[in-house]
Design an enzyme around this catalytic site. Structure first.
Site, short mmCIF file in Angstrom:
data_model
loop_
_atom_site.label_atom_id
_atom_site.label_comp_id
_atom_site.label_asym_id
_atom_site.label_seq_id
_atom_site.Cartn_x
_atom_site.Cartn_y
_atom_site.Cartn_z
N ASP A 1 9.21 2.75 1.84
CA ASP A 1 8.03 3.48 2.28
C ASP A 1 7.88 3.25 3.79
O ASP A 1 7.41 2.19 4.22
CB ASP A 1 6.79 2.99 1.52
CG ASP A 1 5.52 3.73 1.94
OD1 ASP A 1 5.53 4.37 3.00
OD2 ASP A 1 4.51 3.63 1.22
N LYS B 1 2.27 10.23 7.72
CA LYS B 1 1.43 10.00 8.88
C LYS B 1 1.81 10.83 10.11
O LYS B 1 1.38 11.95 10.25
CB LYS B 1 1.37 8.49 9.17
CG LYS B 1 0.67 7.74 8.05
CD LYS B 1 -0.09 6.53 8.51
CE LYS B 1 -1.15 6.13 7.52
NZ LYS B 1 -0.68 5.36 6.35
N PHE C 1 0.85 -1.19 0.00
CA PHE C 1 0.00 0.00 0.00
C PHE C 1 0.89 1.24 0.00
O PHE C 1 1.72 1.42 0.89
CB PHE C 1 -0.93 0.04 1.21
CG PHE C 1 -1.89 1.21 1.14
CD1 PHE C 1 -3.07 1.12 0.41
CD2 PHE C 1 -1.58 2.42 1.75
CE1 PHE C 1 -3.92 2.22 0.29
CE2 PHE C 1 -2.43 3.52 1.64
CZ PHE C 1 -3.60 3.42 0.92
C1 LIG Z 1 -0.96 5.64 4.84
C2 LIG Z 1 0.09 5.15 3.93
C3 LIG Z 1 0.34 5.78 2.70
C4 LIG Z 1 -0.51 6.93 2.17
O1 LIG Z 1 -0.53 8.03 2.97
P1 LIG Z 1 -1.67 9.15 2.74
O2 LIG Z 1 -1.27 10.24 3.68
O3 LIG Z 1 -2.99 8.50 3.11
O4 LIG Z 1 -1.63 9.54 1.32
C5 LIG Z 1 1.39 5.32 1.93
N1 LIG Z 1 2.15 4.29 2.33
C6 LIG Z 1 1.95 3.66 3.50
C7 LIG Z 1 2.84 2.54 3.91
C8 LIG Z 1 0.89 4.06 4.33
O5 LIG Z 1 0.68 3.40 5.47
#
Ligand SMILES: *Cc1c(COP(=O)(O)O)cnc(C)c1O
Length: 409
Positions: free
Chosen positions: A219, A248, A134
């Protein structure tokens, strides 16, 4: 405003892209949230991992209020004191040499920047992402996200992004071509169901990237900032990325996303090639600066590594009592409970009993509590979950699980 009224307005006027819980949250403190009726909840959702330092930490509140009366907006084409202060603090906690930052406003934006940067620096087009990944829902980030239900309605997406099984080095090696620019991976898959990498995997990915001359993008949007017991999860495996995405929790709840990269890599982006009107605004930077102070000053990564095993132990004890639990896994205060059935009813039952908890896919419950959560609150959370699972198993809630296809983050 009455709860019913707030709910009906949002239902009428807001895009219905979130699977809502019937709670009107109005106030928070530490790991607790109160709704408009004055009911108290233990918050193990942590706003999807945003609330690392807890709700309304006094030092964050003070920093935001103070900055709000100084300067709120300041475009990146001017210098700013709070921005430079934050950048310096950030450079002290990111992996060594990975300290050139692009400041944006969300996780997805941090990923967008990483993807553009990888193409620009290498002059190649392809990106390899992981099954189960994700990375967000804007077009570029979505193209690297795995879940078909998020992707399919919006095709065609960005070309040249393919997915390989998370944890399989051989399949990754086979997928690399002369056109591969980068590999993007979450050190621990969050939305994908709290999936930990097999031993040696991330190191293997790093070595493979070095061998093939391609970039490694980590990420750390969900795993970063102390969540897993280290400032960044990659530290557990001594892996240093070329590009890292942070989001986040970084500004304590004020929107911010950051892409950091090695100097040599980030310098591939030339003037005007990637900018953002709000990126690096003083309000967000002051908040992020205070957030980093709190995370380091209060030793929150260490706290997560101390409390994680306690939560894990409590949840493993639940596994002894509830046949429906298949597995408990995680690191620090990022823990998933894989169930043999859909977790919807357990989430709703927990809510009734005063616990906010997340899912991660259909059959995984997820804990992302503030790292400042108290031991007694964690114990209480485990107790509530125990009761909720008992009730659900006893058929008290039973019933139909609604269609959750429109689930959103
Ligand atoms: C939440 C999340 C995102 C996306 O972040 P947004 O602020 O919702 O765009 C991307 N990568 C990971 C691993 C996440 O947990």
């Amino acid at each position: 405003m009455k709860a019913d009224e707030a709910i009906s307005i949002e239902q009428r006027l807001m895009a219905s892209v979130y699977s809502k819980r019937p709670v009107v949250a109005v106030r928070g403190k530490g790991a607790r949230i109160w709704d408009s009726e004055g009911r108290e909840y233990i918050d193990c959702m942590g706003s999807y991992g945003v609330s690392i330092i807890g709700h309304c930490h006094p030092k964050l509140v003070e920093a935001i209020c103070r900055q709000a009366s100084e300067l709120i907006s300041c475009h990146g084409s001017l210098y700013n004191d709070k921005r430079s202060e934050f950048l310096e603090k950030l450079s002290r906690v990111t992996p060594k040499g990975v300290d050139r930052a692009f400041l944006g406003n969300s996780g997805a934006e941090a990923v967008e920047c990483a993807l553009k940067l990888a193409r620009k620096y290498t002059g190649r087009k392809e990106i390899i992402a992981m099954m189960g990944a994700f990375h967000g829902k804007t077009m570029g980030a979505l193209s690297a996200t795995w879940d078909k239900k998020y992707r399919a309605p919006f095709e065609p997406l960005v070309p040249g992004i393919r997915h390989v099984p998370f944890g399989n080095l051989e399949r990754l090696r086979e997928a690399i071509s002369p056109e591969t620019a980068a590999v993007i991976v979450e050190p621990i898959q969050g939305e994908g169901g709290i999936k930990l990498p097999p031993e040696g995997y991330l190191k293997g990915v790093r070595d493979l990237c070095d061998e093939k001359g391609i970039l490694l993008i980590l990420d750390e949007i969900q795993t970063g900032l102390g969540r897993t017991g280290r400032m960044f999860a990659c530290e557990h495996w001594s892996v240093v990325p070329d590009i890292m995405c942070i989001g986040k929790a970084i500004a304590g709840g004020i929107p911010m996303g950051v892409t950091v990269a090695k100097e040599e890599v980030m310098s591939a982006l030339k003037r005007g090639e990637h900018t953002s009107t709000f990126g690096g605004n003083p309000l967000a930077c002051a908040a992020a600066s205070a957030t980093l102070d709190i995370i380091t000053g209060e030793g929150l990564p260490e706290r997560a590594s101390r409390l994680g095993p306690r939560l894990m132990e409590g949840l493993l004890a639940l596994k002894e009592r509830h046949n429906a639990i298949r597995e408990v896994r995680g690191m620090g205060l990022m823990i998933g409970i894989e169930m043999k059935h859909d977790v919807y009813n357990v989430i709703m039952k927990s809510l009734e009993k005063g616990l906010l908890i997340l899912d991660a896919g259909r059959n995984v419950l997820r804990f992302l509590p503030p790292l400042v959560i108290e031991e007694a609150q964690l114990d209480r959370a485990i107790g509530i979950l125990d009761e909720a699972m008992g009730d659900v198993a006893g058929g008290e809630t039973g019933g139909r699980v609604p269609d959750r296809a429109a689930e959103g983050i």
